[in-house]
Design an enzyme around this catalytic site. Structure first.
Site, PDB file in Angstrom:
ATOM      1  N   GLU A  49      -9.289  -3.661 -19.457  1.00 26.53           N
ATOM      2  CA  GLU A  49      -8.090  -4.276 -18.884  1.00 26.53           C
ATOM      3  C   GLU A  49      -8.518  -5.018 -17.636  1.00 26.53           C
ATOM      4  O   GLU A  49      -9.102  -4.422 -16.732  1.00 26.53           O
ATOM      5  CB  GLU A  49      -7.084  -3.208 -18.444  1.00 26.53           C
ATOM      6  CG  GLU A  49      -6.582  -2.296 -19.529  1.00 26.53           C
ATOM      7  CD  GLU A  49      -5.732  -1.175 -18.924  1.00 26.53           C
ATOM      8  OE1 GLU A  49      -5.459  -1.188 -17.709  1.00 26.53           O
ATOM      9  OE2 GLU A  49      -5.344  -0.278 -19.680  1.00 26.53           O
ATOM     10  N   ASP A  60       0.884   0.535  -7.665  1.00 23.05           N
ATOM     11  CA  ASP A  60      -0.511   0.915  -7.442  1.00 23.05           C
ATOM     12  C   ASP A  60      -0.718   1.719  -6.172  1.00 23.05           C
ATOM     13  O   ASP A  60      -0.104   1.455  -5.147  1.00 23.05           O
ATOM     14  CB  ASP A  60      -1.388  -0.349  -7.401  1.00 23.05           C
ATOM     15  CG  ASP A  60      -1.571  -0.928  -8.791  1.00 23.05           C
ATOM     16  OD1 ASP A  60      -2.028  -0.178  -9.664  1.00 23.05           O
ATOM     17  OD2 ASP A  60      -1.228  -2.099  -9.003  1.00 23.05           O
TER      18      ASP A  60
END
Lengths: 264, 413
Positions: A49, A60
């Site tokens: 990815e 995140d």
């Protein structure tokens, strides 16, 4: 068969889970990202990815925030993301882009899907695109022949799991915990239950991400999932390394350990 | 209506929806709004929406909210005719809605009291909030203290410095203030960090969102709790002048005070609605917060709306002398009002706002928040345009005590 289907079929034939590695484009540098991802493939990652750096990464944790910030400071653009995908896909690994929705929205859904397909990309993972808002992106992706991966979470109801997997092609991303990205001491026990609940609604492979940082954890997850996703643990090692070459050596060691883990 | 012994009704909160001024089931105002968030948060957002839907039609909830608004926040707030100030506005009659007189000194108290009550109904014991100027943080800490909730406030490190007094106030009120050191270290980064906390602690925690932005149902809930501003003002100005105003003016950052002032007037076609964004050092300087006037359509913090962004969708940092307007996004309902033409949005520079700030202090003995000063500056110009027959209602969203540090520097006091 699509690239992703081939990867998962092969892993299944080997009676093991697939290993999925995440790295942001442009980190530690534009070429360094391609080199690091290539290292991951050589060390045993089946799927890569490539993160599209975004200014407001609200899903995140600190490690990926730090890497993404450096990438943006390096001047990473979507053209660089596509070039990274092209470089990584050339290794033969199935290569996806993981991105928040707004960069695709602004770039234009059809244009993004076409450019990604032309770069050899296998599809996208879009963590903040809900089923309700996903129709334009699914149509554009189908048109370009790339896969669309969405996330289910431990908090997801049966109804939500069904809505999400109905939008997925390629595989389903099961977030192991309620929280942001980042390696943890242990993988949340809720992950296994979520994988079982997801399987009740789909035949697609189900991969587990969030909080996986060691070979032993990879083995633990591989026992019940079709794929193990690792990001922050690799990035941490690159951040801590004195230079890019040392960073690659360090992630190669970890990736090999993980690759053993998914084969246990 | 919140006067003469009667209490709030569900209609005071939500309007009648007759003019398409309520979002659809997905939280869409036309193409704007919706939900662009991690799937993990969807159940929590659904829960908030369901509990709110029940609460707003529950007489007990309305009674409790009404009671707090009157006996704690100090509602209804008065209108003030500012005659000396009006002389500078082309002689148009400028009337202020005095949200600066509420407890904690800004309109934010309305929303936090409503959401704190909602937190109780959600069965949660912890609230988190983002804050820019510190006003929403102070208001949240206040409501949390009142209702016995644990409170954590995320505030950009840059904002912590320029609003040190508010940091101290929040701490005194028992809140934990977490300075956010990533990104631009301002409001947008505080929101990112609050979302990260929420997704991690959603079982115990309500995210007490401070403006009419964010994913559905926040734009609707925050608007409904702020709506009392316009509901009262509409009734009061009819009593004062015998007719509706020609225009309503309000400052727009995220947009909660403006939507609160506008919403009760949306159905009154003769009433112009004017929102004033921070033009900072001017459009050409690139240092501004002109989301609606110079931004483009995108997704930020969970909703489709106007955003300050570059050609690849990266958020551009905003600038304003006023921390409360320093935000690169805006509530989706404003985006919808802009595109439908029902409301008009303009820019006011730092210098124009500071001139109006000083003018109101000298002509009326009222020191406004710098945020609200943007609306005052807008009203000065609008008054000259509309002429002496016009009545202009300005939402004075907060008081300026918190801005003394900035004023001392700006005016060399």
């Amino acid at each position: 068969m699509t690239t992703l289907q081939t990867v998962f079929a092969k892993a299944k034939a080997d009676n093991r889970a697939a290993l999925v590695g995440y790295l942001p484009a442009g980190f530690p540098s534009k070429d360094g990202a391609i080199a690091a991802a290539t290292t991951l493939v050589e060390a045993g990652c089946d799927v890569i990815e490539i993160g599209l750096p975004y200014s407001d990464p609200l899903m995140d944790g600190p490690t990926i925030q730090d890497a993404v910030h450096r990438s943006l400071v390096n001047g990473t653009r979507i053209a660089d993301v596509m070039r990274t995908v092209e470089g990584v896909a050339a290794t033969g690994a199935a290569t996806l882009v993981m991105t928040y929705w707004n960069p695709i929205d602004k770039y234009g859904a059809e244009r993004f899907a076409r450019d990604l397909a032309n770069a050899g990309g296998a599809g996208t993972i879009t963590p903040d695109l809900t089923p309700e808002e996903s129709e334009p992106w699914r149509a554009a992706s189908a048109g370009a022949g790339i896969d669309t991966v969405f996330l289910v979470a431990p908090s997801s109801t049966e109804q939500r799991i069904k809505a999400v997997v109905d939008c997925c092609t390629g595989f389903v991303y099961a977030a192991s915990l309620m929280g942001v990205t980042g390696a943890r001491e242990s993988v949340n026990v809720a992950a296994e239950g979520l994988v079982q609940r997801t399987r009740a609604h789909t035949d697609l492979p189900v991969c587990v991400g969030l909080g996986v940082g060691t070979g032993a954890q990879a083995a633990e997850v591989a026992a019940y999932a079709d794929g193990v996703i690792v990001g922050s643990a690799f990035i941490r090692r690159i951040l801590d390394a004195p230079d890019e070459a040392a960073g690659r050596e360090s992630i190669a060691v970890l990736a090999k350990d993980m690759a053993k883990g998914v084969r246990r | 209506m919140a006067h003469e012994g009667s209490i709030l009704t569900a209609a005071d909160l939500a309007g009648n929806g007759a003019r398409g001024d309520d979002p659809d089931v997905h939280g869409k105002f036309g193409i704007f709004g919706g939900r662009y968030v991690p799937e993990a948060l969807i159940p929590a957002l659904d829960e908030v929406a369901a509990v709110y839907e029940k609460a707003k039609n529950d007489a007990q909830f309305l009674r409790e909210f009404d009671h707090l608004l009157r006996t704690y926040a100090g509602r209804p707030t008065t209108l003030t005719d500012v005659q000396r100030f009006s002389e500078q506005a082309g002689g148009a009659r400028v009337v202020l809605k005095r949200e600066d007189l509420t407890h904690t000194g800004a309109h934010k108290i309305n929303n936090v009291l409503g959401q704190a009550l909602l937190t109780k109904r959600l069965g949660k014991k912890r609230v988190i909030a983002e804050t820019g100027a510190g006003q929403h943080g102070v208001a949240t800490a206040t409501a949390a203290a009142l209702l016995g909730l644990e409170c954590v406030i995320y505030m950009g490190a840059v904002d912590c410095e320029r609003q040190a007094l508010n940091v101290a106030r929040m701490k005194l009120l028992g809140a934990t203030v977490v300075p956010v050191t990533n990104g631009s270290q301002t409001l947008k980064d505080a929101i990112n960090e609050a979302f990260r906390d929420w997704v991690t602690n959603v079982d115990t925690t309500h995210y007490l969102f401070g403006t009419v932005a964010g994913p559905h149902p926040f734009p609707e809930i925050v608007r409904d709790f702020a709506r009392i501003i316009g509901v009262e003002a509409r009734r009061q100005i009819l009593e004062l002048t015998g007719r509706l105003p020609d225009a309503v003016c309000a400052a727009v950052g995220g947009g909660s005070n403006a939507i609160g002032a506008f919403h009760a007037f949306i159905g009154d076609e003769g009433v112009q609605l004017h929102g004033y964004e921070a033009a900072g050092r001017g459009l050409e300087s690139g240092e501004h917060a002109l989301t609606l006037t110079a931004g483009s359509v995108g997704v930020l913090h969970g909703a489709r709306t106007y955003v300050l962004q570059d050609d690849e969708g990266q958020t551009i940092e905003s600038h304003s002398i006023s921390a409360g307007l320093d935000y690169p996004g805006v509530g989706p309902e404003h985006a919808w009002l802009r595109d439908s033409g029902r409301a008009t949005y303009h820019g006011v520079t730092d210098d124009q706002a500071m001139a109006a700030f000083s003018l109101l202090a000298r002509t009326e003995g009222i020191i406004p928040a710098i945020e609200s000063s943007h609306a005052l500056a807008g009203a000065l110009e609008l008054g000259r345009e509309l002429g002496p027959e016009a009545t202009i209602l300005v939402n004075l969203s907060g008081r300026g005590d918190k801005d003394m540090g900035t004023a001392m520097k700006y005016f060399n006091l």
